[in-house]
Write an enzyme that holds these catalytic residues in place. Structure first.
Site, PDB file in Angstrom:
ATOM      1  CE  LYS A 222      -4.674  -2.005   1.525  1.00 23.76           C
ATOM      2  NZ  LYS A 222      -5.075  -1.961   2.439  1.00 23.76           N
ATOM      3  NE  ARG A 256      -7.614  -8.622   0.463  1.00 25.00           N
ATOM      4  CZ  ARG A 256      -7.575  -7.773  -0.811  1.00 25.00           C
ATOM      5  NH1 ARG A 256      -6.283  -6.843   0.037  1.00 25.00           N
ATOM      6  NH2 ARG A 256      -7.273  -7.736  -1.508  1.00 25.00           N
TER       7      ARG A 256
HETATM    8  C1  8Y7 Z   1      -8.271  -4.525   1.709  1.00 21.87           C
HETATM    9  C2  8Y7 Z   1      -9.379  -5.805   1.264  1.00 21.87           C
HETATM   10  C3  8Y7 Z   1      -8.451  -4.275  -0.672  1.00 21.87           C
HETATM   11  C4  8Y7 Z   1      -7.604  -4.719   2.926  1.00 21.87           C
HETATM   12  C5  8Y7 Z   1     -10.030  -6.474   3.270  1.00 21.87           C
HETATM   13  C6  8Y7 Z   1      -5.611  -3.536  -2.642  1.00 21.87           C
HETATM   14  C7  8Y7 Z   1     -10.235  -5.815  -1.072  1.00 21.87           C
HETATM   15  C8  8Y7 Z   1      -6.723  -2.636  -1.936  1.00 21.87           C
HETATM   16  N1  8Y7 Z   1      -7.587  -3.989   0.672  1.00 21.87           N
HETATM   17  N2  8Y7 Z   1     -10.295  -6.750   1.811  1.00 21.87           N
HETATM   18  N3  8Y7 Z   1      -9.114  -5.577  -0.364  1.00 21.87           N
HETATM   19  N4  8Y7 Z   1      -8.606  -5.379   3.681  1.00 21.87           N
HETATM   20  N5  8Y7 Z   1     -10.510  -7.537   3.829  1.00 21.87           N
HETATM   21  O1  8Y7 Z   1      -4.359  -2.996  -2.295  1.00 21.87           O
HETATM   22  O2  8Y7 Z   1      -7.288  -4.090   3.600  1.00 21.87           O
HETATM   23  O3  8Y7 Z   1      -4.621  -4.627  -1.881  1.00 21.87           O
HETATM   24  S1  8Y7 Z   1      -7.631  -3.450  -2.383  1.00 21.87           S
END
Ligand code: 8Y7
Length: 277
Positions: A222, A256
């Protein structure tokens, strides 16, 4: 501590690695829909070989300013990949805010709904409640979508406001009959937050853990990391791994990530060093 999902009861006494599978034309070589789906299916297998405990499959790009796909387009993107992922023996999560995509994915066997809008779209909460068993990750996001969320970001106390929001969403699910053990919370790093807000959420992550639900956290690649270390998206591996460890140390039960192998290795060392409690 466990996370009850459709087919799997996930033991969270060990920090789990959720591997990210983006099924968007900009994330894989765009040789058309078939080629994108084939590349995404292969990516699922790669992430499992690398040590992923769960797979998170999404078809809506949440890049700041990205345009949302239509419902049918989102279904066309994610369903072939979810069908395949559900044969691989690990919990499969669908990253969507659309009730129709949630229902289709759950009907195919998906285990978890990961909604960056915390089931606030009409019909989304009902889709999860009606299933009776699937897991759900409720994420905090300020603003309606990727286009508006970074506009005029102010919080009186970001940690308190994120806690208040997540507590309210969890209570709404409980009131709709969703068992507590199906719910996981996420502060939503980068979603309607300045870098300062994101760092505060990491420094005070214990307050989020104290809400009583397991935390899932996503720092991978990020921009807040890029800003700190002065690196573009493709050069943030070390910063992402360090952020995942810091989040784990502060109590996150699921991280994640894009870079599963590096994160799993780092967590193995961290665990062996006696940091996992
Ligand atoms: C997150 C996410 C994204 C996160 C959860 C990226 C779909 C942006 N970020 N879902 N999604 N938490 N639960 O940079 O931080 O991956 S998308």
């Amino acid at each position: 501590m466990h996370w009850q999902t459709s087919r799997h009861r996930i033991d969270l006494s060990r920090t789990r690695v959720m591997g990210i599978v983006n099924v968007t034309p900009d994330s894989f070589f765009d040789g058309g829909r078939q080629a994108t789906a084939a590349a995404a299916r292969a990516h699922c297998e790669r992430l499992l070989a690398d040590g992923a405990d769960l797979l998170d499959i999404g078809g809506e790009s949440t890049r700041p300013g990205a345009r949302a796909p239509g419902a049918q387009q989102e279904l066309d993107r994610v369903m072939p990949v979810i069908e395949h992922a559900c044969t691989l023996g690990v919990p499969v999560s669908v990253d969507t805010s659309r009730p129709e995509v949630m229902r289709a994915a759950l009907a195919t066997g998906a285990d978890i709904v990961n909604d960056v809008r915390a089931l606030r779209r009409p019909g989304a909460l009902e889709a999860v409640a009606a299933h009776g068993r699937c897991g759900v990750c409720l994420m905090h996001m300020r603003g309606e979508d990727a286009a508006t969320m970074q506009v005029a970001i102010t919080y009186d106390d970001v940690v308190r406001e994120v806690c208040d929001f997540l507590r309210e969403r969890a209570a709404a699910l409980r009131a709709a009959g969703v068992a507590s053990e199906r719910i996981v919370l996420d502060p939503g790093v980068g979603f309607g937050k300045t870098p300062e807000h994101n760092w505060t959420l990491l420094q005070r992550q214990a307050e989020l853990s104290a809400l009583g639900w397991p935390l899932l956290v996503g720092w991978s690649r990020k921009s807040t990391l890029g800003l700190l270390v002065g690196r573009e998206a493709g050069e943030r591996l070390a910063a992402s791994v360090a952020a995942a460890l810091a989040a784990a140390q502060r109590g996150a039960r699921i991280v994640r990530v894009h870079d599963v192998a590096a994160t799993a290795d780092a967590l193995a060392v961290w665990r062996r060093a006696g940091f996992e409690v």
